[in-house]
Scaffold this motif. Structure first.
Motif, PDB file in Angstrom:
ATOM      1  N   GLN A 174     -14.014  63.918 -44.932  1.00 27.28           N
ATOM      2  CA  GLN A 174     -12.980  63.128 -45.326  1.00 27.28           C
ATOM      3  C   GLN A 174     -13.663  61.927 -45.794  1.00 27.28           C
ATOM      4  OE1 GLN A 174      -9.587  64.280 -45.775  1.00 27.28           O
ATOM      5  NE2 GLN A 174     -10.742  66.137 -45.397  1.00 27.28           N
ATOM      6  N   PRO A 175     -13.048  61.000 -46.638  1.00 24.20           N
ATOM      7  CA  PRO A 175     -13.496  59.784 -46.910  1.00 24.20           C
ATOM      8  C   PRO A 175     -14.069  59.241 -45.920  1.00 24.20           C
ATOM      9  CG  PRO A 175     -11.721  60.320 -48.507  1.00 24.20           C
ATOM     10  CD  PRO A 175     -11.867  61.426 -47.428  1.00 24.20           C
ATOM     11  N   GLU A 235     -17.259  52.923 -51.768  1.00 22.98           N
ATOM     12  CA  GLU A 235     -16.330  53.697 -52.474  1.00 22.98           C
ATOM     13  C   GLU A 235     -15.384  54.515 -51.226  1.00 22.98           C
ATOM     14  OE1 GLU A 235     -18.115  56.801 -54.920  1.00 22.98           O
ATOM     15  OE2 GLU A 235     -18.827  55.061 -56.284  1.00 22.98           O
ATOM     16  N   TRP A 287     -14.933  53.672 -47.890  1.00 24.87           N
ATOM     17  CA  TRP A 287     -14.153  52.701 -47.240  1.00 24.87           C
ATOM     18  C   TRP A 287     -13.085  52.487 -48.138  1.00 24.87           C
ATOM     19  CZ3 TRP A 287     -12.010  49.862 -43.690  1.00 24.87           C
ATOM     20  CH2 TRP A 287     -11.447  48.635 -44.036  1.00 24.87           C
ATOM     21  N   ARG A 288     -13.081  52.302 -49.587  1.00 21.82           N
ATOM     22  CA  ARG A 288     -11.776  52.320 -50.152  1.00 21.82           C
ATOM     23  C   ARG A 288     -11.074  53.339 -50.131  1.00 21.82           C
ATOM     24  NH1 ARG A 288     -14.591  49.648 -54.968  1.00 21.82           N
ATOM     25  NH2 ARG A 288     -12.651  49.511 -55.911  1.00 21.82           N
ATOM     26  N   ARG A 289     -11.417  54.522 -50.360  1.00 17.40           N
ATOM     27  CA  ARG A 289     -10.824  55.609 -50.394  1.00 17.40           C
ATOM     28  C   ARG A 289      -9.918  55.870 -49.295  1.00 17.40           C
ATOM     29  NH1 ARG A 289     -15.340  58.752 -52.867  1.00 17.40           N
ATOM     30  NH2 ARG A 289     -15.314  58.167 -54.966  1.00 17.40           N
ATOM     31  N   ILE A 326      -9.175  53.772 -46.795  1.00 16.74           N
ATOM     32  CA  ILE A 326      -7.934  52.975 -46.460  1.00 16.74           C
ATOM     33  C   ILE A 326      -6.744  52.920 -47.388  1.00 16.74           C
ATOM     34  CG2 ILE A 326      -8.730  50.857 -47.781  1.00 16.74           C
ATOM     35  CD1 ILE A 326      -7.814  50.444 -44.288  1.00 16.74           C
ATOM     36  N   SER A 362      -6.075  55.818 -48.555  1.00 15.79           N
ATOM     37  CA  SER A 362      -5.205  56.969 -48.166  1.00 15.79           C
ATOM     38  C   SER A 362      -4.284  56.525 -47.048  1.00 15.79           C
ATOM     39  CB  SER A 362      -6.232  58.219 -47.444  1.00 15.79           C
ATOM     40  OG  SER A 362      -7.215  58.342 -48.713  1.00 15.79           O
TER      41      SER A 362
END
Lengths: 331, 170, 501
Positions: free
Chosen positions: C140-141, C445, C447-449, C451, C453
């Motif tokens: 997962q991200p 990228e 980290w942002r995806r 957070i 989600s």
């Protein structure tokens, strides 16, 4: 022998002033807007050898990526308008003006050939509790913010398709997870990191056929013969028809004011190349509709794409400038 | 060698410049759109530049505390004339690359480089420069099709003429 | 039975055999020359082999890929210019070995270890591909983010005796990696309104500048010294040596396969993580790390070649590229009329076994080409500095230009070369900068995806990590490394160049 040496020598002395009449007298440089391995790259690398044969000159292909294609566009327009530098790109430049990325787009260049157009499709992860557009919309409304939809940035295919959808369905609340390209997003979909993704048909078709994801709606007015069971979105949302058919495209362009003779030779070469059976079968397998248009026809197509997308983006609220500022007419 | 670290000439200035640069980047990071939310494009730049400012401050304090090296001179041990000269040559090469073209500017650069660094006979230097340039051109331009800047040298026309000449010979 | 026939089809046809060998040979040079990337070479080959039979075209391309990944180590060892990002970790201990006159031995050892790594990658591909690809997809991200953080821990190993300078350099690298249009939202970051900065700063330009150019500049201090005489009597590494390092190379290879199979990471990260691993498990290296430790050469070389097999796993089983090169391979298969995707294994099982067999063949070619001609290569280091250094400058400039056909990259390369020179003079390690550049996007990228989600909730992110066995394992590894790095032991290693007095 002697004649050739003289030929070489005169070329050395006179070479900067090549006459356009004997175009092409040297290698042509093709600048591909997107990276190696992407769809634009694949399409351009598969048509170029056929066009080379027609032209009788080599096309040296170079990938020049960045700034959603704006860097390649700037590079080509910074070169001489002599027909020796081609821009091989996708649909993105048509949004540059409203997104504030550049003050030129394809309408300010000469279209050599608009090769083909893709069809967008909504896919969902296999265990998602919806199987078609209606079920999906009902679920998203009942569970606001819960559906994770992959996106590819402002002005990308997903953003425009979602803008179309939101213009028809009010109060749609979802979580948008950004990816840099539909490839990584579709991978994430298979790993359950996202739930739904609007993508181009060609990128999803093999995965759908293999049952690794499910197609829930085709963004077109009629079903596609590659995926016959998938209903077009107009069955659920009939008003979508005003935007459709719509889809990303690929084309070859040269700088404005390129000599007419060179433009005609290039247009003829690419027009013939696009009839090559290998190229046609490749495009069809990936779900692209072949256009193979140039001249007025291409201009009409490009303007149509620009006005639909620009106004959609503007109304969705993420354009930097209004399309009206650039005299882009409403669709 | 003593274990006490000594400050090299110019080191204090360098560490201060790094601190100023870090502070500037920190300030810039807050000007990225949408700074504030956890998922904003600014979050990682803010985090990284904060770490830079903190570590740069520690380095400045440590550096200023060190005694200056008594024997080293900036213009001799840190930045001798030969390095300044080579950096200037690189700068000129970079500036000339596009307007003048690769072949001509690279030839001049190599020749001057050999003259200053190798100090061989002039004929040797020229020969070396031509051979190595030919090799680089062969690998990059002809085999791997990297279109190097042409500038004032019309090499594509030459290549086309050469190809034609070869064709008619066959 | 069929599998074996397909496996051997490129071995028994003289034409295919010759093409694979030629590809490997060419690939070694592509890999060795900074700025020429395997991705670029394979793309050119697509046009070049357009009208060929698909198997012939693939043989040439597979050879270039295998050879290219290996070739990066050549220039890393000989000139301190990693030919590709996956050879950065190789330069850290390979170049010091060459400076000691052991270039021949270093190349020999790196060749054997690359081949071992390559075989491990191929074996996993052949026998566990479906399993590994499902595992890779389950990341997962947040897991990618944790891998990025795990990688950034390496700053500790690269900083030598000055942790604050290393942390500064690492954070600077991360910032460099964020320059340009944000790939997720297209917001401008540190672009100062300059269009040329939209595409960001290319990691390869930073790498050539910081490693190659800055080293050549600092070599100018020692122009009067004669070049190091190279000892070349033990080109083929002793069996004892290979056996001694075998456990490390197997562990590194395993890391390489998994990191290579993940669609978001590749050989560069695998090699750096393997280097860190080697440094942690080697309690008493005969030579300290950074000064020519053989362990520091073994681990990244095994890992980056194992990553090739790894990158093929999702590509052949699912049609998902494991790295940039396999993405081009997918395009090549399309052009040749095949349908790379999850059905390829079912519809054309011959393709799978053909590729496995061909990779094995290319790997053997590396062993042969890699161990011959070492003497000639080692001679490069003996070449008078007055000739070698101007050539390194030229190669750096052409290489930087070749990355994207752009003068902008040349300026970045020169800028980072000069910066790297002063960093070296004042004892700042340059390794963490490039580490930061490579990992920046991965962390940013994902980290942002991650957070997003969880709808911006940190609590949600933590509970997500705590309920997933994979995320928990990765977090435990981070905590373990952090803990083992904390008591700062004084290290002998110094990055400061000792000026001649």
């Amino acid at each position: 022998m002697k004649k050739h040496i003289i030929g070489v020598l005169t070329a050395i002395t006179l070479s900067t002033s090549t006459v356009a009449a004997d175009y092409p007298s040297k290698d042509i440089q093709g600048i591909i807007q997107w990276g190696a391995g992407g769809s634009t790259d694949t399409v351009m690398r598969s048509i170029s050898p056929h066009a080379e044969k027609e032209l009788g000159a080599d096309i040296i292909l170079t990938n020049k990526t960045g700034g959603v294609g704006a860097i390649a566009m700037k590079y080509v327009n910074g070169k001489k308008a002599d027909g020796y530098t081609l821009l091989m790109g996708a649909e993105n430049p048509q949004m540059y003006k409203v997104l504030g990325l550049s003050d030129i787009d394809y309408n300010d260049m000469i279209a050599i050939n608009v090769l083909a157009r893709g069809t967008p499709i909504f896919v969902a992860r296999n265990d998602a509790p919806y199987n078609n557009m209606q079920e999906f919309l009902d679920y998203a409304k009942a569970n606001p913010g819960e559906v994770k939809i992959g996106s590819t940035g402002k002005g990308g295919l997903t953003s425009i398709v979602m803008a179309m959808l939101e213009s028809q369905v009010k109060d749609l609340k979802y979580t948008s997870i950004p990816y840099n390209g539909d490839g990584p997003a579709l991978t994430a979909l298979q790993g359950d990191a996202i739930d739904v993704m609007p993508a181009v048909l060609g990128a999803t078709i093999e995965h759908v056929k293999a049952g690794r994801m499910k197609a829930i709606g085709l963004v077109d007015v009629e079903a596609n013969k590659l995926l016959p069971g998938v209903a077009p979105i107009t069955e659920t949302l009939p008003n979508m028809e005003s935007y459709l058919p719509w889809g990303p495209f690929f084309g070859v362009f040269v700088k404005k004011d390129t000599p007419k003779d060179a433009v005609e030779k290039l247009q003829n070469a690419f027009h013939k190349a696009a009839f090559n059976p290998d190229f046609i079968s490749l495009m069809e397998k990936r779900g692209f509709t072949i256009l193979n248009i140039a001249g007025e026809e291409a201009e009409y197509f490009l303007s149509g794409y620009r006005s639909t997308s620009s106004w959609l983006v503007h109304e969705a609220g993420f354009a930097k400038h209004s399309p009206a500022d650039f005299n882009i007419p409403k669709p | 060698m003593s274990r006490v670290l000594l400050r090299h000439p110019g080191e204090a200035l360098f560490s201060l410049a790094v601190l100023v640069g870090a502070a500037y980047l920190f300030w810039q990071a807050f000007h990225i759109a949408d700074a504030g939310s956890l998922s904003s494009p600014a979050s990682l730049p803010i985090a990284a530049s904060t770490i830079m400012v903190i570590s740069a401050s520690i380095i400045v304090i440590k550096t200023l505390r060190m005694p200056l090296h008594p024997e080293l001179r900036f213009s001799h041990h840190i930045f001798p004339p030969i390095i300044a000269l080579v950096m200037a040559l690189l700068l000129i090469f970079g500036l000339a690359l596009e307007p003048v073209g690769f072949l001509l500017s690279a030839f001049c650069f190599l020749l001057l480089g050999f003259v200053f660094l190798y100090r061989g006979k002039m004929l040797w230097n020229i020969g070396l420069a031509i051979t190595s340039l030919a090799l680089v051109y062969l690998i990059f331009r002809l085999i791997f099709q990297v279109v190097l800047p042409e500038g004032i040298v019309p090499e594509r026309e030459w290549l086309a003429q050469l190809a034609q000449w070869f064709e008619t010979q066959e | 039975m069929d599998a074996i026939t397909y496996f051997l089809s490129s071995w028994v046809s003289p034409e295919l055999l010759a093409l694979t060998a030629l590809g490997t040979f060419l690939g070694m040079y592509v890999g060795a020359i900074p700025g020429l990337s395997v991705t670029m070479a394979v793309s050119i080959l697509i046009s070049f082999t357009f009208s060929w039979d698909v198997n012939n075209a693939l043989c040439l391309m597979v050879g270039v890929y295998m050879g290219g990944v290996y070739g990066g180590s050549r220039t890393a060892i000989l000139l301190n210019i990693p030919g590709a990002p996956s050879a950065i970790a190789t330069a850290l201990d390979g170049y010091p070995l060459a400076k000691k006159g052991l270039a021949g031995e270093a190349i020999g050892l790196s060749t054997v270890m690359s081949v071992i790594g390559g075989f491990i990658g191929i074996i996993v591909l052949a026998f566990a591909a479906p399993l590994v690809s499902e595992f890779a997809l389950s990341f997962q991200p947040r897991d990618y983010m944790l891998i990025g953080i795990l990688g950034i821990m390496l700053v500790g190993s690269l900083s030598g005796n000055n942790m604050s300078k290393g942390v500064l350099a690492g954070a600077f690298g991360v910032l460099i990696g964020t320059v340009g249009l944000d790939p997720l939202t297209a917001e401008e970051r540190f672009t100062f309104g300059v269009v040329e900065l939209w595409n960001g700063i290319n990691p390869v330009a930073v790498m050539i500048g910081l490693f190659g150019l800055s080293e050549a500049l600092s070599q100018l201090h020692h122009m009067d010294k004669t070049s190091v005489k190279q000892v070349i009597n033990s080109v083929i590494p002793k069996l004892k040596d290979v056996r001694k390092h075998l456990p490390l190379s197997l562990q590194s290879s395993t890391m390489g396969v998994i990191v290579g199979a993940l669609p978001g990471t590749g050989g560069d990260i695998a090699a750096l993580m393997a280097y860190d691993h080697a440094k942690r498990i080697t309690k008493n290296p005969t030579t300290p790390f950074g000064e020519g430790a053989k362990e520091g050469l073994v681990a990244p070389e095994a890992a980056n070649n194992a990553a090739v097999g790894g990158a093929y796993i999702p590509m052949l089983t699912l049609g998902i590229p494991g790295d940039a090169v396999t993405a081009v391979f997918i395009g090549a298969l399309f052009i040749h009329g095949l349908n790379p995707g999850p059905l390829l294994m079912v519809e054309k099982p011959d393709m799978f076994w053909f590729t496995v067999g061909n990779l094995t063949l290319a790997n053997l070619c590396i062993l042969i080409f890699g161990l011959t001609g070492i003497r000639l290569f080692a001679k490069i280091v003996e070449c008078p500095k007055g000739i070698l250094i101007p050539l390194i400058f030229l190669l750096s400039i052409v290489g930087a230009y070749a990355i994207n056909n752009s003068i902008t990259d040349v300026w970045w390369m020169l800028g980072f070369g000069v910066l790297g020179y002063f960093m070296k003079m004042y004892g700042y390690p340059v390794g963490p900068v490039i580490l930061g550049v490579i990992l920046s996007r991965l962390i940013d990228e994902n980290w942002r995806r991650a957070i997003l989600s969880e709808q911006e909730s940190l609590g949600g992110l933590f509970s997500g990590i705590l309920t997933s066995p994979l995320s928990l394992t990765l977090s435990a590894a981070i905590i373990f490394i952090l803990w083992s790095n904390l008591p700062l032991k004084p290290k002998k290693l110094s990055w400061r160049i000792k000026p001649e007095i």
